[in-house]
Write a protein that holds these residues in place. Structure first.
Motif, PDB file in Angstrom:
ATOM      1  N   MET A 192     137.021  80.956 -27.147  1.00  0.00           N
ATOM      2  CA  MET A 192     136.182  81.376 -28.237  1.00  0.00           C
ATOM      3  C   MET A 192     135.369  82.595 -27.817  1.00  0.00           C
ATOM      4  N   ASP A 193     135.434  83.642 -28.590  1.00  0.00           N
ATOM      5  CA  ASP A 193     134.653  84.837 -28.311  1.00  0.00           C
ATOM      6  C   ASP A 193     133.220  84.628 -28.774  1.00  0.00           C
ATOM      7  N   ARG A 194     132.294  85.116 -27.960  1.00  0.00           N
ATOM      8  CA  ARG A 194     130.884  85.021 -28.303  1.00  0.00           C
ATOM      9  C   ARG A 194     130.234  86.335 -27.930  1.00  0.00           C
ATOM     10  N   VAL A 195     129.292  86.763 -28.698  1.00  0.00           N
ATOM     11  CA  VAL A 195     128.604  88.022 -28.443  1.00  0.00           C
ATOM     12  C   VAL A 195     127.266  87.720 -27.782  1.00  0.00           C
ATOM     13  N   ILE A 196     126.985  88.401 -26.682  1.00  0.00           N
ATOM     14  CA  ILE A 196     125.667  88.341 -26.061  1.00  0.00           C
ATOM     15  C   ILE A 196     125.128  89.760 -26.028  1.00  0.00           C
ATOM     16  N   TYR A 197     123.852  89.884 -26.200  1.00  0.00           N
ATOM     17  CA  TYR A 197     123.230  91.201 -26.237  1.00  0.00           C
ATOM     18  C   TYR A 197     122.445  91.432 -24.961  1.00  0.00           C
ATOM     19  N   LEU A 198     122.706  92.553 -24.325  1.00  0.00           N
ATOM     20  CA  LEU A 198     122.047  92.924 -23.084  1.00  0.00           C
ATOM     21  C   LEU A 198     121.398  94.292 -23.224  1.00  0.00           C
ATOM     22  N   HIS A 199     120.496  94.576 -22.333  1.00  0.00           N
ATOM     23  CA  HIS A 199     119.835  95.879 -22.318  1.00  0.00           C
ATOM     24  C   HIS A 199     120.906  96.968 -22.147  1.00  0.00           C
ATOM     25  N   LEU A 249     118.569  74.908 -13.665  1.00  0.00           N
ATOM     26  CA  LEU A 249     117.132  75.179 -13.651  1.00  0.00           C
ATOM     27  C   LEU A 249     116.708  75.849 -14.956  1.00  0.00           C
ATOM     28  N   GLY A 250     117.514  76.777 -15.438  1.00  0.00           N
ATOM     29  CA  GLY A 250     117.225  77.460 -16.692  1.00  0.00           C
ATOM     30  C   GLY A 250     117.199  76.510 -17.877  1.00  0.00           C
ATOM     31  N   ARG A 251     117.996  75.457 -17.825  1.00  0.00           N
ATOM     32  CA  ARG A 251     117.983  74.456 -18.899  1.00  0.00           C
ATOM     33  C   ARG A 251     116.620  73.771 -18.973  1.00  0.00           C
ATOM     34  N   VAL A 252     116.044  73.500 -17.817  1.00  0.00           N
ATOM     35  CA  VAL A 252     114.719  72.885 -17.790  1.00  0.00           C
ATOM     36  C   VAL A 252     113.671  73.881 -18.285  1.00  0.00           C
ATOM     37  N   LEU A 253     113.706  75.102 -17.766  1.00  0.00           N
ATOM     38  CA  LEU A 253     112.719  76.110 -18.136  1.00  0.00           C
ATOM     39  C   LEU A 253     112.863  76.540 -19.601  1.00  0.00           C
ATOM     40  N   SER A 254     114.100  76.633 -20.079  1.00  0.00           N
ATOM     41  CA  SER A 254     114.354  77.065 -21.454  1.00  0.00           C
ATOM     42  C   SER A 254     114.263  75.923 -22.462  1.00  0.00           C
ATOM     43  N   ARG A 255     114.346  74.702 -21.947  1.00  0.00           N
ATOM     44  CA  ARG A 255     114.379  73.517 -22.798  1.00  0.00           C
ATOM     45  C   ARG A 255     115.563  73.554 -23.770  1.00  0.00           C
ATOM     46  N   ARG A 256     116.694  74.032 -23.269  1.00  0.00           N
ATOM     47  CA  ARG A 256     117.924  74.031 -24.065  1.00  0.00           C
ATOM     48  C   ARG A 256     119.131  74.123 -23.137  1.00  0.00           C
ATOM     49  N   ALA A 257     120.273  73.653 -23.632  1.00  0.00           N
ATOM     50  CA  ALA A 257     121.490  73.606 -22.823  1.00  0.00           C
ATOM     51  C   ALA A 257     122.468  74.722 -23.140  1.00  0.00           C
ATOM     52  N   SER A 258     122.217  75.482 -24.192  1.00  0.00           N
ATOM     53  CA  SER A 258     123.131  76.571 -24.531  1.00  0.00           C
ATOM     54  C   SER A 258     122.326  77.779 -24.993  1.00  0.00           C
ATOM     55  N   GLY A 259     123.018  78.887 -25.098  1.00  0.00           N
ATOM     56  CA  GLY A 259     122.346  80.127 -25.472  1.00  0.00           C
ATOM     57  C   GLY A 259     121.718  80.782 -24.259  1.00  0.00           C
TER      58      GLY A 259
END
Length: 106
Positions: free
Chosen positions: A1-8, A35-45
């Protein structure tokens, strides 16, 4: 599945998997690490701890670069611990561990 992410727009291109990390941000913009899942409080994105370093023209992990900003006010005393733990948990300096295939948008 293609997904778009935006970067600087000045972010470096993603290095090959296992090559030295160059701060491209693709890995953390596509999904948070444990660790990012804990800090972000989410599992995706994208990981909310992903920060753009304007001076170095690269992305950095906020848990390493600005750990106090990733913690609630009452826990900011733990910022040095968070930075040490983050360095180990994300294997900072070990190499690119992202298998995401990144292409610039045309």
């Amino acid at each position: 599945m293609d997904r778009v992410i935006y970067l600087h727009p000045q972010a470096p291109s993603k290095p090959p998997e296992y090559a030295v990390c160059n701060g491209c941000g693709v890995c953390c913009a596509s999904e948070p690490c444990p660790l990012g899942r804990v800090l972000s409080r989410r599992a995706s994105g994208p990981c909310r701890a992903l920060l753009w370093d304007e001076g170095r023209h690269r992305y950095v992990c906020g848990a390493l670069a600005r750990p106090e900003q990733q913690l609630p006010r009452g826990l900011r005393w733990a910022a040095p611990w968070l930075a040490r733990a983050a360095r180990r948990m994300i294997a900072a300096g070990v190499g690119c561990d992202s298998s995401v295939l990144a292409q610039p948008q045309h």
